[in-house]
Design an enzyme around this catalytic site. Structure first.
Site, PDB file in Angstrom:
ATOM      1  N   ASP A  63      51.906  29.737  38.415  1.00 14.46           N
ATOM      2  CA  ASP A  63      49.908  30.067  37.940  1.00 14.46           C
ATOM      3  C   ASP A  63      49.583  29.528  37.192  1.00 14.46           C
ATOM      4  O   ASP A  63      49.477  30.614  35.729  1.00 14.46           O
ATOM      5  CB  ASP A  63      49.669  31.290  38.836  1.00 14.46           C
ATOM      6  CG  ASP A  63      50.228  32.407  39.771  1.00 14.46           C
ATOM      7  OD1 ASP A  63      51.060  32.099  39.795  1.00 14.46           O
ATOM      8  OD2 ASP A  63      49.272  32.565  40.690  1.00 14.46           O
ATOM      9  N   GLU A 117      45.764  28.181  40.789  1.00 13.29           N
ATOM     10  CA  GLU A 117      44.763  29.435  41.596  1.00 13.29           C
ATOM     11  C   GLU A 117      44.084  29.876  40.725  1.00 13.29           C
ATOM     12  O   GLU A 117      42.760  30.434  41.088  1.00 13.29           O
ATOM     13  CB  GLU A 117      45.365  29.635  42.822  1.00 13.29           C
ATOM     14  CG  GLU A 117      46.077  30.652  42.668  1.00 13.29           C
ATOM     15  CD  GLU A 117      45.566  32.317  43.016  1.00 13.29           C
ATOM     16  OE1 GLU A 117      44.910  32.117  44.136  1.00 13.29           O
ATOM     17  OE2 GLU A 117      46.371  33.372  42.908  1.00 13.29           O
ATOM     18  N   ASN A 118      44.433  29.958  39.195  1.00  6.05           N
ATOM     19  CA  ASN A 118      43.989  30.885  38.475  1.00  6.05           C
ATOM     20  C   ASN A 118      43.131  30.087  36.778  1.00  6.05           C
ATOM     21  O   ASN A 118      43.002  30.302  36.193  1.00  6.05           O
ATOM     22  CB  ASN A 118      44.736  31.776  38.251  1.00  6.05           C
ATOM     23  CG  ASN A 118      45.091  33.294  38.881  1.00  6.05           C
ATOM     24  OD1 ASN A 118      46.140  33.038  39.322  1.00  6.05           O
ATOM     25  ND2 ASN A 118      44.317  33.300  39.120  1.00  6.05           N
ATOM     26  N   HIS A 125      42.970  32.734  45.761  1.00  5.02           N
ATOM     27  CA  HIS A 125      41.434  32.935  45.458  1.00  5.02           C
ATOM     28  C   HIS A 125      41.773  31.153  44.837  1.00  5.02           C
ATOM     29  O   HIS A 125      40.479  30.479  44.905  1.00  5.02           O
ATOM     30  CB  HIS A 125      41.535  32.885  43.645  1.00  5.02           C
ATOM     31  CG  HIS A 125      41.977  34.326  43.157  1.00  5.02           C
ATOM     32  ND1 HIS A 125      41.302  35.532  43.707  1.00  5.02           N
ATOM     33  CD2 HIS A 125      43.157  35.305  42.781  1.00  5.02           C
ATOM     34  CE1 HIS A 125      41.835  36.064  42.520  1.00  5.02           C
ATOM     35  NE2 HIS A 125      42.673  36.445  42.402  1.00  5.02           N
ATOM     36  N   HIS A 145      53.151  33.145  48.263  1.00  6.56           N
ATOM     37  CA  HIS A 145      51.965  33.707  47.623  1.00  6.56           C
ATOM     38  C   HIS A 145      51.716  34.777  47.311  1.00  6.56           C
ATOM     39  O   HIS A 145      51.219  35.174  48.894  1.00  6.56           O
ATOM     40  CB  HIS A 145      50.599  32.285  47.407  1.00  6.56           C
ATOM     41  CG  HIS A 145      50.008  32.969  45.896  1.00  6.56           C
ATOM     42  ND1 HIS A 145      49.937  32.733  45.041  1.00  6.56           N
ATOM     43  CD2 HIS A 145      48.620  33.749  46.487  1.00  6.56           C
ATOM     44  CE1 HIS A 145      49.226  32.949  44.288  1.00  6.56           C
ATOM     45  NE2 HIS A 145      48.000  33.739  43.949  1.00  6.56           N
ATOM     46  N   HIS A 166      51.848  34.278  42.750  1.00  4.50           N
ATOM     47  CA  HIS A 166      50.589  35.593  42.305  1.00  4.50           C
ATOM     48  C   HIS A 166      51.060  36.552  40.892  1.00  4.50           C
ATOM     49  O   HIS A 166      50.168  37.077  41.015  1.00  4.50           O
ATOM     50  CB  HIS A 166      50.237  36.002  43.501  1.00  4.50           C
ATOM     51  CG  HIS A 166      49.584  36.964  43.934  1.00  4.50           C
ATOM     52  ND1 HIS A 166      48.230  36.561  44.076  1.00  4.50           N
ATOM     53  CD2 HIS A 166      49.222  38.711  43.987  1.00  4.50           C
ATOM     54  CE1 HIS A 166      47.558  37.756  44.052  1.00  4.50           C
ATOM     55  NE2 HIS A 166      48.300  38.908  44.380  1.00  4.50           N
ATOM     56  N   HIS A 201      52.252  36.733  38.432  1.00  3.91           N
ATOM     57  CA  HIS A 201      52.493  36.033  37.123  1.00  3.91           C
ATOM     58  C   HIS A 201      53.118  36.799  36.109  1.00  3.91           C
ATOM     59  O   HIS A 201      52.672  36.750  34.532  1.00  3.91           O
ATOM     60  CB  HIS A 201      50.417  37.020  36.668  1.00  3.91           C
ATOM     61  CG  HIS A 201      49.643  35.965  36.906  1.00  3.91           C
ATOM     62  ND1 HIS A 201      48.369  35.914  36.100  1.00  3.91           N
ATOM     63  CD2 HIS A 201      49.281  35.159  37.901  1.00  3.91           C
ATOM     64  CE1 HIS A 201      47.432  35.442  36.658  1.00  3.91           C
ATOM     65  NE2 HIS A 201      48.287  35.033  37.987  1.00  3.91           N
TER      66      HIS A 201
END
Length: 271
Positions: free
Chosen positions: A8, A39-40, A68, A154, A179, A181
């Site tokens: 991520d 996605e982040n 997200h 995820h 997901h 991190h």
């Protein structure tokens, strides 16, 4: 084939680090294919069109999303126009874009990339990831219909990620989690030849709380009360991910290495 997956990408710091370092990694590690979870990448929540273009220009062949996926509303349209973006297979039956697609790597070799969301401890009840993956795996055997395949699972629970790994063992080249991190220390080749890691970690500042500046998360843990917005941490970034070499004949993994480059964490990667 030499494949790199980066976990991520967290905020502006993560985007900048990918832009600065990924071209050199592609050259030095002679990478054939790169997948990045983005996605982040926009403020820690979602991915904008502009920032997706930046990750692709930096050297990502494919970008995966996550829960997200559509926090940035322009992604609702952009993921339809840009085939190199993959949203989760089981996000919603009405979601735009696609959850699995075949791409071309070096020398014309085909690579399947797919993503699913887990169900355990997640914020909403997504569809079953196993039944979502089954027809995709059947249609794209590695070493057959495709030279290699990568599944991004995820979700929160390491147990669910491991379950997906064993479900895909021998039927996918790589299963890698995203997901949470936080990189897990369990990179391995499963008994039937699938490379696996429970979580690749994030491309972000690890002097943080999962990539966010520490003050507000700590306030909420200590007091139970919000005092402001979460803001991505912006100091030195560690690029975290998974490096895998696959056999073109079988499509299975022959080598797997955890990747941690730069920043505060101990450094690892292919020698």
């Amino acid at each position: 084939m030499r494949i790199l997956f980066l976990g991520d990408v967290m905020g502006r710091g993560g985007r900048q680090a990918v832009a600065e370092r990924l071209p050199g990694l592609r050259r030095d590690w002679r990478l054939d294919f790169v997948v990045v979870n983005g996605e982040n990448a926009t403020g820690g929540r979602g991915l904008s069109t502009e920032h997706a273009k930046g990750l692709l220009e930096a050297g990502a062949d494919v970008i995966t999303l996550g829960d997200h996926a559509f926090d940035q509303k322009d992604m609702l349209r952009f993921c339809e126009a840009e085939p190199r973006i993959i949203r989760p297979l089981n996000y919603s039956k009405s979601a735009p874009g696609t959850g699995a697609r075949v791409f071309e790597a070096t020398r014309g070799r085909k690579v399947l990339v797919a993503q699913v969301l887990g169900q355990v401890f997640m914020s909403r009840p997504y569809d079953d990831p196993f039944s979502a993956l089954e027809p995709v795996l059947k249609a794209h055997p590695p070493g057959g219909a495709v030279a290699a395949s990568l599944i991004d699972i995820h979700c929160e629970a390491t147990s669910e990620k491991m379950g997906v790994g064993h479900f895909c063992d021998g039927r996918a080249s790589i299963v890698v989690g995203t997901h949470t991190h936080v990189p897990t220390a369990d990179a391995t080749i499963l008994p039937r030849g699938t490379a696996f890691q429970s979580d690749a970690g994030m491309c972000g500042d690890y002097d943080s709380v999962i990539g966010m500046q520490k003050d507000e998360p700590l306030r909420r843990f200590v007091t139970g009360m919000p005092g402001g917005r979460f803001t991505p941490a912006m100091e030195e970034v560690t690029l975290c991910g998974l490096y895998v070499e696959t056999d073109d004949r079988t499509g299975l993994a022959s080598r797997v290495e955890m990747v941690r480059q730069g920043g505060r964490l101990s450094q690892t990667g292919p020698a």
